[in-house]
Design a protein around this motif. Structure first.
Motif, PDB file in Angstrom:
ATOM      1  N   VAL A  20       0.720  -1.132   0.155  1.00 51.07           N
ATOM      2  CA  VAL A  20       0.006  -0.088  -0.072  1.00 51.07           C
ATOM      3  C   VAL A  20       0.928   1.244   0.140  1.00 51.07           C
ATOM      4  O   VAL A  20       1.990   0.974   0.402  1.00 51.07           O
ATOM      5  N   GLN A  21       0.353   2.379  -0.414  1.00 49.50           N
ATOM      6  CA  GLN A  21       1.168   3.637  -0.630  1.00 49.50           C
ATOM      7  C   GLN A  21       1.081   4.542   0.734  1.00 49.50           C
ATOM      8  O   GLN A  21       0.070   4.154   1.429  1.00 49.50           O
ATOM      9  N   VAL A  22       1.889   5.263   1.075  1.00 50.53           N
ATOM     10  CA  VAL A  22       1.929   6.033   2.204  1.00 50.53           C
ATOM     11  C   VAL A  22       0.409   6.803   2.074  1.00 50.53           C
ATOM     12  O   VAL A  22       0.231   7.296   1.219  1.00 50.53           O
ATOM     13  N   GLY A  23      -0.033   6.814   3.564  1.00 49.45           N
ATOM     14  CA  GLY A  23      -1.364   7.190   3.646  1.00 49.45           C
ATOM     15  C   GLY A  23      -2.689   6.221   3.313  1.00 49.45           C
ATOM     16  O   GLY A  23      -3.510   6.754   3.724  1.00 49.45           O
ATOM     17  N   GLY A  24      -2.150   5.253   2.670  1.00 50.25           N
ATOM     18  CA  GLY A  24      -3.363   4.381   2.459  1.00 50.25           C
ATOM     19  C   GLY A  24      -3.675   3.431   3.810  1.00 50.25           C
ATOM     20  O   GLY A  24      -3.271   3.860   4.838  1.00 50.25           O
ATOM     21  N   SER A  25      -4.649   2.631   3.415  1.00 56.41           N
ATOM     22  CA  SER A  25      -5.199   1.905   4.411  1.00 56.41           C
ATOM     23  C   SER A  25      -5.235   0.263   4.076  1.00 56.41           C
ATOM     24  O   SER A  25      -5.259  -0.092   2.999  1.00 56.41           O
ATOM     25  N   LEU A  26      -5.169  -0.740   5.160  1.00 59.29           N
ATOM     26  CA  LEU A  26      -5.336  -1.913   5.098  1.00 59.29           C
ATOM     27  C   LEU A  26      -6.091  -2.419   6.312  1.00 59.29           C
ATOM     28  O   LEU A  26      -5.976  -1.872   7.425  1.00 59.29           O
ATOM     29  N   ARG A  27      -6.820  -3.708   6.105  1.00 59.92           N
ATOM     30  CA  ARG A  27      -7.528  -4.325   7.081  1.00 59.92           C
ATOM     31  C   ARG A  27      -7.260  -5.832   7.263  1.00 59.92           C
ATOM     32  O   ARG A  27      -7.112  -6.592   6.323  1.00 59.92           O
ATOM     33  N   LEU A  28      -6.478  -5.822   8.400  1.00 60.41           N
ATOM     34  CA  LEU A  28      -5.980  -7.277   8.500  1.00 60.41           C
ATOM     35  C   LEU A  28      -7.017  -8.126   9.346  1.00 60.41           C
ATOM     36  O   LEU A  28      -7.717  -7.630  10.094  1.00 60.41           O
ATOM     37  N   SER A  29      -7.067  -9.417   9.072  1.00 65.29           N
ATOM     38  CA  SER A  29      -7.934 -10.257   9.829  1.00 65.29           C
ATOM     39  C   SER A  29      -7.145 -11.339  10.241  1.00 65.29           C
ATOM     40  O   SER A  29      -6.161 -11.828   9.686  1.00 65.29           O
ATOM     41  N   CYS A  30      -7.836 -12.140  11.373  1.00 62.33           N
ATOM     42  CA  CYS A  30      -7.146 -13.176  11.937  1.00 62.33           C
ATOM     43  C   CYS A  30      -8.411 -13.976  12.524  1.00 62.33           C
ATOM     44  O   CYS A  30      -9.276 -13.556  13.334  1.00 62.33           O
ATOM     45  N   VAL A  31      -8.526 -15.169  11.894  1.00 65.90           N
ATOM     46  CA  VAL A  31      -9.358 -16.148  12.236  1.00 65.90           C
ATOM     47  C   VAL A  31      -8.926 -17.153  13.303  1.00 65.90           C
ATOM     48  O   VAL A  31      -7.761 -17.838  12.803  1.00 65.90           O
ATOM     49  N   ALA A  32      -9.810 -17.498  14.166  1.00 65.09           N
ATOM     50  CA  ALA A  32      -9.114 -18.489  15.102  1.00 65.09           C
ATOM     51  C   ALA A  32     -10.148 -19.417  15.366  1.00 65.09           C
ATOM     52  O   ALA A  32     -11.371 -19.555  14.896  1.00 65.09           O
ATOM     53  N   SER A  33      -9.325 -20.862  15.419  1.00 64.33           N
ATOM     54  CA  SER A  33     -10.234 -21.909  15.622  1.00 64.33           C
ATOM     55  C   SER A  33      -9.717 -22.514  16.938  1.00 64.33           C
ATOM     56  O   SER A  33      -8.612 -22.403  17.345  1.00 64.33           O
ATOM     57  N   GLY A  34     -10.553 -23.284  17.483  1.00 60.42           N
ATOM     58  CA  GLY A  34     -10.357 -24.021  18.925  1.00 60.42           C
ATOM     59  C   GLY A  34     -10.772 -22.466  19.886  1.00 60.42           C
ATOM     60  O   GLY A  34     -11.259 -21.792  19.713  1.00 60.42           O
ATOM     61  N   LYS A  65      -1.485   4.559  18.036  1.00 58.40           N
ATOM     62  CA  LYS A  65      -2.845   5.157  18.503  1.00 58.40           C
ATOM     63  C   LYS A  65      -3.148   6.347  17.567  1.00 58.40           C
ATOM     64  O   LYS A  65      -2.536   7.102  17.223  1.00 58.40           O
ATOM     65  N   GLY A  66      -4.723   6.223  17.266  1.00 60.10           N
ATOM     66  CA  GLY A  66      -5.239   7.172  16.617  1.00 60.10           C
ATOM     67  C   GLY A  66      -5.048   6.895  14.959  1.00 60.10           C
ATOM     68  O   GLY A  66      -5.808   7.404  14.373  1.00 60.10           O
ATOM     69  N   ARG A  67      -4.367   5.755  14.647  1.00 56.43           N
ATOM     70  CA  ARG A  67      -4.372   5.447  13.434  1.00 56.43           C
ATOM     71  C   ARG A  67      -4.703   3.870  13.157  1.00 56.43           C
ATOM     72  O   ARG A  67      -5.533   3.593  11.962  1.00 56.43           O
ATOM     73  N   PHE A  68      -4.777   3.091  13.964  1.00 50.32           N
ATOM     74  CA  PHE A  68      -5.094   1.687  14.036  1.00 50.32           C
ATOM     75  C   PHE A  68      -6.281   1.280  14.812  1.00 50.32           C
ATOM     76  O   PHE A  68      -6.395   1.922  16.073  1.00 50.32           O
ATOM     77  N   THR A  69      -7.221   0.484  14.524  1.00 50.90           N
ATOM     78  CA  THR A  69      -8.173   0.103  15.190  1.00 50.90           C
ATOM     79  C   THR A  69      -8.387  -1.454  15.457  1.00 50.90           C
ATOM     80  O   THR A  69      -8.452  -2.128  14.255  1.00 50.90           O
ATOM     81  N   ILE A  70      -8.451  -2.096  16.710  1.00 58.68           N
ATOM     82  CA  ILE A  70      -8.649  -3.346  16.573  1.00 58.68           C
ATOM     83  C   ILE A  70     -10.080  -3.733  17.086  1.00 58.68           C
ATOM     84  O   ILE A  70     -10.712  -2.845  17.847  1.00 58.68           O
ATOM     85  N   SER A  71     -10.829  -4.604  16.411  1.00 62.11           N
ATOM     86  CA  SER A  71     -12.133  -5.023  16.676  1.00 62.11           C
ATOM     87  C   SER A  71     -12.285  -6.865  16.613  1.00 62.11           C
ATOM     88  O   SER A  71     -11.196  -7.277  16.168  1.00 62.11           O
ATOM     89  N   VAL A 120     -10.595 -11.387  14.768  1.00 59.77           N
ATOM     90  CA  VAL A 120     -10.153 -10.156  15.007  1.00 59.77           C
ATOM     91  C   VAL A 120      -9.592  -9.499  13.933  1.00 59.77           C
ATOM     92  O   VAL A 120      -9.080  -9.877  12.895  1.00 59.77           O
ATOM     93  N   TYR A 121      -9.933  -8.139  13.900  1.00 66.96           N
ATOM     94  CA  TYR A 121      -9.464  -7.303  12.785  1.00 66.96           C
ATOM     95  C   TYR A 121      -8.683  -6.428  13.356  1.00 66.96           C
ATOM     96  O   TYR A 121      -8.669  -5.812  14.540  1.00 66.96           O
ATOM     97  N   LEU A 122      -7.730  -5.653  12.295  1.00 67.13           N
ATOM     98  CA  LEU A 122      -6.809  -4.602  12.804  1.00 67.13           C
ATOM     99  C   LEU A 122      -7.067  -3.690  11.269  1.00 67.13           C
ATOM    100  O   LEU A 122      -6.525  -4.026  10.300  1.00 67.13           O
ATOM    101  N   GLN A 123      -7.662  -2.653  11.673  1.00 71.26           N
ATOM    102  CA  GLN A 123      -7.908  -1.551  10.786  1.00 71.26           C
ATOM    103  C   GLN A 123      -6.775  -0.582  10.794  1.00 71.26           C
ATOM    104  O   GLN A 123      -6.536  -0.157  11.989  1.00 71.26           O
ATOM    105  N   MET A 124      -5.882  -0.451   9.552  1.00 66.89           N
ATOM    106  CA  MET A 124      -4.791   0.258   9.601  1.00 66.89           C
ATOM    107  C   MET A 124      -4.844   1.468   8.702  1.00 66.89           C
ATOM    108  O   MET A 124      -5.099   1.143   7.413  1.00 66.89           O
ATOM    109  N   ASN A 125      -4.887   2.674   9.136  1.00 72.17           N
ATOM    110  CA  ASN A 125      -5.282   4.028   8.283  1.00 72.17           C
ATOM    111  C   ASN A 125      -3.881   4.729   8.332  1.00 72.17           C
ATOM    112  O   ASN A 125      -3.072   4.620   9.117  1.00 72.17           O
ATOM    113  N   SER A 126      -3.757   5.785   7.544  1.00 71.16           N
ATOM    114  CA  SER A 126      -2.868   6.730   7.638  1.00 71.16           C
ATOM    115  C   SER A 126      -1.435   5.822   7.782  1.00 71.16           C
ATOM    116  O   SER A 126      -0.509   6.452   8.357  1.00 71.16           O
ATOM    117  N   LEU A 127      -1.336   5.046   6.822  1.00 76.20           N
ATOM    118  CA  LEU A 127      -0.172   4.087   7.053  1.00 76.20           C
ATOM    119  C   LEU A 127       1.281   4.833   6.676  1.00 76.20           C
ATOM    120  O   LEU A 127       1.165   5.725   5.652  1.00 76.20           O
TER     121      LEU A 127
END
Length: 120
Positions: A12-26, A63-69, A77-84
């Protein structure tokens, strides 16, 4: 035993966003965290979320750029990453712990990681 699988990384380019996902089993633990690591460096805490209520905790660097949910119905679990920034470039890992901590050695189970690259 807990099995974690991360996805969503990429280039991703500077200033862009990505959302990471983590799927758990067990049976997952109370705390789900995200860490990141660059080559030759120690694994660094980024964010954590506690229980189903969703109390969150962040490293100052994100802080202020990433959001975990957390979506308990999907065991995800997600990690929304903004203003990278280029310094966010790393392999990102999700992990589980029994209580809130920023120490990676106190997390019990880890995913395989997903690469995030921020280009300037």
């Amino acid at each position: 035993q807990v099995h974690l699988v991360e996805s969503g990384g990429g280039l991703v380019q500077v200033g862009g966003s990505l959302r990471l996902s983590c799927v758990a089993s067990g049976r997952t633990s109370t705390v789900m965290g995200w860490f990141r690591q660059t080559q030759g460096q120690e694994r660094e805490f980024a964010a954590a979320i506690i229980g189903s209520g969703g109390n969150t905790y962040y490293a100052d660097s994100v802080k202020g750029r990433f959001t975990i949910s957390r979506d308990n119905a999907k065991n995800t679990v997600y990690l929304q990453m903004n203003s990278l920034k280029p310094k966010d470039t790393a392999v990102y890992y999700c992990a589980t712990a029994r209580y809130l901590t920023t120490a990676p050695n106190l997390y019990d189970f880890w995913g395989q990681g997903t690469q995030v690259t921020v280009s300037s």
